[in-house]
Design an enzyme around this catalytic site. Structure first.
Site, short mmCIF file in Angstrom:
data_model
loop_
_atom_site.label_atom_id
_atom_site.label_comp_id
_atom_site.label_asym_id
_atom_site.label_seq_id
_atom_site.Cartn_x
_atom_site.Cartn_y
_atom_site.Cartn_z
N ASP A 142 8.38 -9.67 6.26
CA ASP A 142 8.52 -8.73 5.13
C ASP A 142 10.36 -9.44 4.93
O ASP A 142 10.59 -9.63 3.39
CB ASP A 142 9.21 -6.96 5.58
N PHE A 170 8.20 -3.94 1.55
CA PHE A 170 6.36 -5.47 1.21
C PHE A 170 6.05 -5.30 2.18
O PHE A 170 4.82 -5.12 2.13
CB PHE A 170 7.18 -6.83 0.95
N ASP A 171 6.39 -5.12 3.44
CA ASP A 171 5.55 -4.22 4.33
C ASP A 171 4.44 -2.75 3.93
O ASP A 171 3.03 -2.82 4.44
CB ASP A 171 5.88 -4.66 5.46
N VAL A 172 5.99 -2.18 3.76
CA VAL A 172 4.78 -1.25 3.49
C VAL A 172 3.65 -0.75 2.14
O VAL A 172 3.24 -0.02 2.03
CB VAL A 172 5.65 0.09 3.84
N GLY A 175 1.24 -2.74 2.83
CA GLY A 175 -0.20 -1.99 3.95
C GLY A 175 -0.94 -1.08 3.00
O GLY A 175 -2.16 -0.56 2.74
#
Length: 389
Positions: A142, A170-172, A175
């Site tokens: 991220d 950006f990971d969230v 997801g």
């Protein structure tokens, strides 16, 4: 072996080969909605199990925050027996989600084409950093994507260095995009019986997530730059000082600005041609800001919050996370729920979606490593035609 979950995704079996954040976040939300999520971990477990401090009873709160509702099985894919169990799980799954380096699962017979050959209806979701093409060799973290996408150039003081966001944003986001893609693919399968590959990458999630800034560049040819807490297109839309603490004021249209001026007892400012329209306020923000600050200095942030929201002016005090949870409690949002029961019950953040007919559930706490390994190995070793028998 079936799950007793009753949410909108009850009966959906998810083989979760993901780790760290983006994938586990997506599968946790699927589990909340009733899916039976089998978390496949290597012998050492998900990396986030060791990401401490902080911790809860010796377990990383990072891991705990994104892994409720799942069952864990530890499989060493280099061991043929374990690899066979993993392939059988993939054969039975409705959804498989993974975030290995592109091509990393092919050596174990767990790539999309191989899994699809034995399970044509599978929804296979792959999360990468930079896609499965020219960027396949670049590790996807991220922080890297925050830097490379341009987000960090937008974050921080104009005269200072660029900053990362306070979370792995950006990971969230990836997801959530994976979750949306999976649900859409399941809807398509309901109609056609056809599974498909759902690919998500962090950089694409970042570029769409930059929304107005992306549009400024793509449609307007403008490369935006960081403005601290200011907004490039709206004013006031930033923190402003009061008698004690700063308060966020987001008067994003002319009606809201007029009400703000009325509460501040400067109604004539809303009629000033320099400030009458948003475009005028934005152009003349340096003239308007001291006018607002002078009036806001007469009361504290909480007092202004109560007065302004009473007339519909968007605003809010700047709080730490405990204050955010307290505010959610005040508004009746019940932000904390218990995952699991008895001694294993674990406080966790409520699922963000409210369903009137099929509410989210929190039956299982985050699993210990290989907590369900024995029962899952026995189930996978039992021949069966029905994936969910």
């Amino acid at each position: 072996m079936t799950s007793s979950a009753t949410g909108p995704l009850a009966g959906i079996l998810v083989a979760d080969f993901s780790r760290i954040l983006a994938g586990p976040y997506a599968t946790m939300l699927l589990a909340d909605m009733g899916a039976d999520v089998i978390k496949v971990e290597g012998p050492a477990g998900d990396d986030t199990r060791t990401w401490m401090p902080p911790e809860h009873d010796g377990v990383s709160t990072y891991y705990l925050g994104i892994n409720r509702g799942k069952r864990s099985i530890a499989l060493d894919l280099r061991d043929e027996a374990d690899a066979q169990a993993a392939r059988e799980l993939a054969r039975r799954a409705d959804v498989l989600i993974e975030n290995f380096k592109p091509g990393g699962l092919a050596r174990y017979g767990l790539d999309y084409e191989t899994v699809r050959a034995g399970n044509p209806g599978v929804i296979y979701s792959s999360i990468t950093g930079f896609g499965s093409g020219e960027g396949r060799h670049v590790p996807g973290y991220d922080l890297m994507v925050q830097a490379m996408s341009g987000l960090m150039s937008l974050t921080g003081d104009p005269d200072g260095p660029p900053y990362r966001a306070g979370i792995s944003v950006f990971d969230v986001m990836a997801g959530n995009h994976a979750l949306i893609g999976i649900l859409a693919a399941l809807r398509h399968r309901d109609r056609s019986g056809e599974g498909q590959l759902v690919e998500v990458n962090l950089l694409s999630s970042a570029l769409t997530g930059l929304v107005n800034h992306s549009s400024a560049y793509v449609a307007g040819g403008v490369v935006p730059y960081r403005m601290g807490n200011a907004h490039p297109s709206v004013f006031p839309y930033e923190p402003l000082p009061t008698a004690d603490d700063d308060i966020i004021i987001a008067a994003a249209n002319d009606r809201q600005f007029r009400k703000l001026c009325e509460v501040l007892e400067i109604p004539e400012v809303a009629d000033d041609p320099r400030f009458a329209r948003n475009v005028d306020r934005t152009a003349n923000r340096e003239e308007l800001r001291p006018v607002l600050e002078e009036r806001l200095a007469r009361r504290g942030a909480v007092e202004w919050f109560e007065a302004l929201v009473a007339v519909g002016v968007p605003c809010g005090p700047i709080q730490t996370i405990d204050g955010g949870f307290a505010m959610a409690e005040r508004f009746g949002l019940d932000p904390v729920v218990q995952a699991g029961e008895g001694e294993r019950a674990m406080p966790t953040t409520r699922h963000p979606i409210r369903f009137s007919a099929t509410p989210a559930g929190y039956q299982l706490p985050p699993p210990e490593l290989d907590e369900h390994g024995a029962e899952l190995r026995k189930w996978l070793a039992t021949p069966q035609d029905d994936r969910h028998a």
